[in-house]
Scaffold this motif. Structure first.
Motif, PDB file in Angstrom:
ATOM      1  N   ILE A 111       0.840  -1.193   0.000  1.00  0.00           N
ATOM      2  CA  ILE A 111       0.000   0.000   0.000  1.00  0.00           C
ATOM      3  C   ILE A 111       0.879   1.248   0.000  1.00  0.00           C
ATOM      4  CG2 ILE A 111      -1.929  -1.122   1.184  1.00  0.00           C
ATOM      5  CD1 ILE A 111      -1.072   0.308   3.733  1.00  0.00           C
ATOM      6  N   PRO A 112       0.339   2.357  -0.511  1.00  0.00           N
ATOM      7  CA  PRO A 112       1.096   3.613  -0.466  1.00  0.00           C
ATOM      8  C   PRO A 112       1.282   4.074   0.981  1.00  0.00           C
ATOM      9  CG  PRO A 112      -0.773   3.778  -1.977  1.00  0.00           C
ATOM     10  CD  PRO A 112      -0.919   2.496  -1.231  1.00  0.00           C
ATOM     11  N   SER A 113       2.418   4.626   1.292  1.00  0.00           N
ATOM     12  CA  SER A 113       2.728   5.071   2.663  1.00  0.00           C
ATOM     13  C   SER A 113       1.707   6.071   3.204  1.00  0.00           C
ATOM     14  CB  SER A 113       4.114   5.696   2.716  1.00  0.00           C
ATOM     15  OG  SER A 113       5.091   4.746   2.388  1.00  0.00           O
ATOM     16  N   HIS A 114       1.173   6.918   2.346  1.00  0.00           N
ATOM     17  CA  HIS A 114       0.243   7.947   2.816  1.00  0.00           C
ATOM     18  C   HIS A 114      -1.099   7.355   3.262  1.00  0.00           C
ATOM     19  CE1 HIS A 114      -1.100   7.613  -1.406  1.00  0.00           C
ATOM     20  NE2 HIS A 114      -2.259   8.068  -0.966  1.00  0.00           N
ATOM     21  N   LYS A 115      -1.370   6.097   2.943  1.00  0.00           N
ATOM     22  CA  LYS A 115      -2.637   5.476   3.354  1.00  0.00           C
ATOM     23  C   LYS A 115      -2.524   4.707   4.673  1.00  0.00           C
ATOM     24  CE  LYS A 115      -5.149   5.138  -0.888  1.00  0.00           C
ATOM     25  NZ  LYS A 115      -6.148   4.368  -1.584  1.00  0.00           N
ATOM     26  N   VAL A 116      -1.349   4.678   5.264  1.00  0.00           N
ATOM     27  CA  VAL A 116      -1.158   3.914   6.492  1.00  0.00           C
ATOM     28  C   VAL A 116      -1.731   4.703   7.673  1.00  0.00           C
ATOM     29  CG1 VAL A 116       0.505   2.837   8.042  1.00  0.00           C
ATOM     30  CG2 VAL A 116       0.867   2.748   5.589  1.00  0.00           C
ATOM     31  N   ASN A 117      -2.966   4.367   8.028  1.00  0.00           N
ATOM     32  CA  ASN A 117      -3.604   4.895   9.230  1.00  0.00           C
ATOM     33  C   ASN A 117      -4.513   3.796   9.778  1.00  0.00           C
ATOM     34  OD1 ASN A 117      -6.395   5.193   8.172  1.00  0.00           O
ATOM     35  ND2 ASN A 117      -5.469   6.753   6.871  1.00  0.00           N
ATOM     36  N   ASP A 118      -4.919   3.926  11.025  1.00  0.00           N
ATOM     37  CA  ASP A 118      -5.673   2.853  11.666  1.00  0.00           C
ATOM     38  C   ASP A 118      -6.964   2.509  10.932  1.00  0.00           C
ATOM     39  OD1 ASP A 118      -3.703   2.602  13.527  1.00  0.00           O
ATOM     40  OD2 ASP A 118      -4.872   3.371  15.213  1.00  0.00           O
ATOM     41  N   GLU A 119      -7.677   3.488  10.430  1.00  0.00           N
ATOM     42  CA  GLU A 119      -8.948   3.228   9.735  1.00  0.00           C
ATOM     43  C   GLU A 119      -8.708   2.414   8.464  1.00  0.00           C
ATOM     44  OE1 GLU A 119     -12.981   3.168   8.775  1.00  0.00           O
ATOM     45  OE2 GLU A 119     -12.033   3.757  10.655  1.00  0.00           O
ATOM     46  N   TYR A 120      -7.738   2.815   7.677  1.00  0.00           N
ATOM     47  CA  TYR A 120      -7.435   2.099   6.437  1.00  0.00           C
ATOM     48  C   TYR A 120      -6.952   0.682   6.732  1.00  0.00           C
ATOM     49  CZ  TYR A 120      -5.699   1.192   1.742  1.00  0.00           C
ATOM     50  OH  TYR A 120      -5.483   0.641   0.504  1.00  0.00           O
ATOM     51  N   LEU A 121      -6.081   0.540   7.727  1.00  0.00           N
ATOM     52  CA  LEU A 121      -5.578  -0.777   8.101  1.00  0.00           C
ATOM     53  C   LEU A 121      -6.696  -1.680   8.602  1.00  0.00           C
ATOM     54  CD1 LEU A 121      -2.289   0.262   9.903  1.00  0.00           C
ATOM     55  CD2 LEU A 121      -2.520  -0.719   7.606  1.00  0.00           C
ATOM     56  N   LEU A 122      -7.628  -1.115   9.347  1.00  0.00           N
ATOM     57  CA  LEU A 122      -8.758  -1.902   9.836  1.00  0.00           C
ATOM     58  C   LEU A 122      -9.626  -2.386   8.682  1.00  0.00           C
ATOM     59  CD1 LEU A 122     -10.243  -3.027  12.257  1.00  0.00           C
ATOM     60  CD2 LEU A 122     -11.422  -0.841  12.490  1.00  0.00           C
ATOM     61  N   ARG A 123      -9.805  -1.562   7.680  1.00  0.00           N
ATOM     62  CA  ARG A 123     -10.585  -1.983   6.507  1.00  0.00           C
ATOM     63  C   ARG A 123      -9.869  -3.105   5.745  1.00  0.00           C
ATOM     64  NH1 ARG A 123     -15.002   0.829   5.754  1.00  0.00           N
ATOM     65  NH2 ARG A 123     -15.184   2.791   6.864  1.00  0.00           N
ATOM     66  N   LEU A 124      -8.558  -2.995   5.605  1.00  0.00           N
ATOM     67  CA  LEU A 124      -7.797  -4.080   4.974  1.00  0.00           C
ATOM     68  C   LEU A 124      -7.934  -5.370   5.779  1.00  0.00           C
ATOM     69  CD1 LEU A 124      -4.370  -2.504   3.927  1.00  0.00           C
ATOM     70  CD2 LEU A 124      -6.166  -3.347   2.417  1.00  0.00           C
ATOM     71  N   ALA A 125      -7.791  -5.256   7.089  1.00  0.00           N
ATOM     72  CA  ALA A 125      -7.896  -6.425   7.968  1.00  0.00           C
ATOM     73  C   ALA A 125      -9.281  -7.052   7.874  1.00  0.00           C
ATOM     74  CB  ALA A 125      -7.587  -6.033   9.408  1.00  0.00           C
TER      75      ALA A 125
END
Length: 92
Positions: free
Chosen positions: A24-38
């Motif tokens: 993933i692009p570095s600028h998308k690394v936040n808890d909300e985005y990571l939770l959606r991936l998970a």
């Protein structure tokens, strides 16, 4: 940026360790985005195991943070709230 989720699961009494690896692009690394991936990867895991009963014991992000409780909260939302949450993430 490469991220990795380690899913420590119990599937009908059997312990299981499953992974999710994403670029993933570095600028998308936040808890909300990571939770959606998970969450999306967990849906794939459920399908892979035939929608059997699955208990999430741990969900470790890059060997550091445990997202298990956050993911359990999302999975246990009432269906209308879960659908709203899923739709909010479609534009992201």
């Amino acid at each position: 940026m490469r991220i990795k989720f380690d899913y420590h699961l119990e599937i009908e009494g059997t312990k299981n360790l499953t992974f999710g690896i994403f670029e993933i692009p570095s600028h998308k690394v936040n808890d909300e985005y990571l939770l959606r991936l998970a969450y999306n990867r967990f849906q794939e895991i459920k399908k892979l195991f035939g929608y059997r009963d699955i208990i999430i014991e741990k969900l470790i992000y890059n060997g550091e943070k445990d997202f298990a409780e956050e993911l359990k909260k999302i999975i246990n939302l009432p269906i209308d709230e879960l659908l709203d949450w899923e739709q909010q993430g479609e534009g992201k």
